[in-house]
Design an enzyme around this catalytic site. Structure first.
Site, short mmCIF file in Angstrom:
data_model
loop_
_atom_site.label_atom_id
_atom_site.label_comp_id
_atom_site.label_asym_id
_atom_site.label_seq_id
_atom_site.Cartn_x
_atom_site.Cartn_y
_atom_site.Cartn_z
N HIS B 139 37.19 39.69 30.29
CA HIS B 139 37.92 39.85 29.04
C HIS B 139 37.15 40.67 28.03
CE1 HIS B 139 38.70 35.92 30.99
NE2 HIS B 139 39.90 36.44 31.06
S1 FES Z 1 34.90 37.78 28.68
FE1 FES Z 1 36.09 36.14 29.48
S2 FES Z 1 34.80 35.48 31.07
FE2 FES Z 1 33.62 37.05 30.21
#
Ligand code: FES
Ligand code: HEM
Lengths: 423, 174
Positions: B139
């Site tokens: 993410h």
């Molecule tokens: S940014 Fe969501 S798991 Fe690393």
């Protein structure tokens, strides 16, 4: 409107048995003489289709379990062993893997059917909430099933989803370690998920029985959303009318299902799940199974960890409160001109969230997911409560029989007014 | 069940409550083993220390080891990586912590962190992102050359596992 059983046991043995365990009478009254509204359409066959799919998953799953082993170093190879060595193993696995997707297609149609015709309103609140519980159990079952082949998506999907619980303040980390049985997803996790994956479908079956019991106690809703007033005029017996219609629905659904099994068996799957799990390398783009995508989009739309997790769980929990959030007394969207439009907007938003969940979380996708997430909650928490107060519903038919006659009468008249204009 | 018409508390009430209480304690006592079996078992705990030889790790290299089933990043930092990490004002950090607090004094170039994104547990990719450290593909979180989170959604810095230097070129994690 529990159908009074007209069942008369035939023969001495049947009478002897029936007076000791009246199971034939129960089956007769719930699947033969049970009165069904005569205006039910094909959207109402999805309940039967879902029951069939639960049977398909249990049957194919139990057989797969005879060839599968839940042990991290070999589970991936065991699934490949099913695919290559076991006679018809490929078929069983493709039935089971695609069956899960079909199960969700059917449940989403079934849920949206309920939303459209207002099936959650009194006196069907408990029936509806039992449905939400089944949906939750299905999600848990499918999530744990997807971990079993122990591919990259299995492993990292399990990692991301179990880590959701680490967002809980104070006890989060401990809860996650207890879910894992270790300090990361590993063999203990795989084993307990297999045990639960075997168990949950039978719990679903139990809740399905309660769901159908509640249904048969309060009676089915129907596309016009008015209650049955006269069993003689408004209903037809379950057998043969509903039985045959349901079987026809199931056969058509099985054709659709077969197309996936035999022509595009990996269409719904992710190619990375054919790479064995590797705890040291996360695939570049991890996505959950398609049926979780709208919720995944909601999770990612909130920039805060705990906030995202809360939003995701609330998106499901809000469904359970729907009977009290929708303030309109009129059930069916057929007679609610505004709700009908908001229903379709909501359907588009839900599909849109699904699309966004499959895209990388960056740039315009993030903004779009935020807008749609906000709308998702506004629909339930603001639009539905207010709509009931402001909307002017269309006049309701006096009874199901009247509604049916009005519609069929209208087609007869229209046909008479414009004869043979086709062609 | 027979119903006695005696008013007030009597022997039967006492027996009901006593039986109920013993039953409740018994049930509670049985719940514990059923919950407790969920936690990491002895064989998992037995793997909880790992020895790492640092000598083969080149300057500027990040090497990944396993400890308790988790990836551990060992980063042999260049002088510029250390400088960069120490030059950042703390108020610019999401989870403020000095670089000195994250390494062992006297072994300042060695950064040892658990290679698990503090968002939802993916393994970040080394030498990527805009901060001379890691980028998480899941993410989009980014970490700097001290393993501190610089871009969310991750809320915390990469965790530093418990470890000690047993010699200049060997550490024990756990
Ligand atoms: S940014 Fe969501 S798991 Fe690393
Ligand atoms: C609610 C019903 C069920 C659903 C939604 C479901 C879902 C799933 C899913 C999504 C998978 C992963 C398929 C793949 O990608 O390979 C899976 C695998 C599996 N399931 Fe189920 N399942 C259900 C019932 C059952 C039952 C009752 C059993 C009986 C033990 C079972 C046994 C298995 C086994 C052994 C696997 C691993 C083999 C494989 O991956 O194909 N399932 N399940």
């Amino acid at each position: 409107m529990e159908g009074h059983s007209t069942y008369q046991p035939q023969g001495k043995i049947a009478r002897w048995f029936e007076s000791r365990l009246p199971i034939m009478g129960l089956m007769h009254s719930s699947a033969v003489s049970y009165p069904t509204p005569k205006n039910l359409n094909y959207w109402y066959t999805f309940g039967a289709i879902l029951t069939m799919m639960l049977g398909v998953q249990i049957l194919s799953g139990v057989v797969l379990a005879m060839h599968y082993t839940a042990y991290a170093p070999i589970s991936f190879a065991r699934v490949e062993h099913i695919m290559r060595d076991v006679s018809f193993g490929w078929l069983l696995r493709y039935i089971h893997a695609n069956g899960a997707s079909m199960f969700f297609i059917a449940v989403y149609i079934h849920i949206f059917r309920g939303l459209y015709y207002g099936s959650y309103k009194a006196p069907r609140e408990v029936l509806w909430i039992l449905g939400v519980i089944i949906y939750l159990l299905m999600m848990a079952t499918a999530f744990m099933g997807y971990v079993l082949p122990w591919g990259q998506m299995s492993y990292w999907g399990a990692t991301v989803i179990t880590n959701l619980f680490s967002a809980i303040p104070v006890v989060g980390t401990v809860i996650v370690e207890w879910l894992w049985g270790g300090y990361s997803v590993g063999d203990p996790t795989l084993n307990r998920f297999f045990a639960l994956h075997y168990l949950l479908p039978f719990m679903i079956a139990g809740v399905v029985i309660l769901h159908i019991w509640a249904l048969h106690h309060v009676g089915q809703n129907n596309p016009d959303g008015v209650e049955v007033k006269s069993v003689a005029k408004d209903t037809v017996p379950f057998t043969p009318y509903a039985t045959v219609k349901d079987i026809f629905g199931m056969v058509v659904f099985l054709l659709f299902f077969s197309y996936f099994i035999f022509y595009i068996p990996n269409y719904m799957g992710h190619p990375d799940n054919y790479i064995p799990a590797n705890p040291l390398s996360t695939p570049a783009h991890i996505v959950p199974e398609w049926y979780f995508l709208p919720f995944y989009a909601i999770l990612r739309s909130i920039p805060d960890k705990l906030g995202g997790v809360l939003a995701m769980f609330s998106a499901i929990a809000v469904l359970a409160f729907l009977p009290w959030l929708d303030t309109s007394k009129v059930r069916s969207a057929r007679y609610r001109p505004l709700y009908r439009q908001f229903f379709w907007i909501f359907a588009v938003v839900a599909v849109g969230l699904g699309y966004l969940g499959s895209q990388p979380a960056e740039g315009g996708f993030v903004i779009a997911s935020r807008i749609l997430t906000a709308y998702y909650f506004i629909h339930f928490l603001i639009i539905l409560p207010l709509l009931g107060l402001f909307e002017r519903p269309k006049p309701l038919p006096a009874s199901i029989a009247d509604a049916v006659l009005a519609r069929n009468g209208a087609t007869v008249v229209a046909g008479a007014a414009a004869p043979q204009t086709k062609g | 069940m027979a119903h006695t018409e005696t008013s007030g508390t009597n022997r039967r009430d006492f027996l009901y409550i006593a039986t109920g209480a013993v039953g409740a304690v018994g049930v509670a006592g049985m719940i514990w083993p059923f919950v407790s079996q969920l936690q990491p078992d002895a064989s998992v705990l037995a793997l909880s220390t790992t020895e790492v030889d640092l000598s083969p790790i080149q300057e500027g290299q990040i090497v990944t080891f396993m400890w308790r089933g988790k990836p551990i990043f060992v980063f042999n930092r260049l002088a510029k990586d250390v400088e960069l990490a120490r030059a950042v004002p703390l108020n610019q950090l999401i989870d403020p912590q000095t670089d000195q607090d994250r390494v062992k004094a006297g072994h300042d170039k060695w950064l040892v962190v658990i290679g698990i994104c503090t968002h939802l547990g993916c393994v970040p990719l080394g030498h990527q992102g805009n901060y001379d450290g890691w980028f998480c593909p899941c993410h989009g979180s980014q970490y700097d050359s001290s393993g501190r989170v610089r871009v969310g959604p991750a809320p915390l810095n990469l965790a530093v596992p418990p470890y000690t230097f047993v010699s200049d070129s060997k550490i024990v994690i756990g």
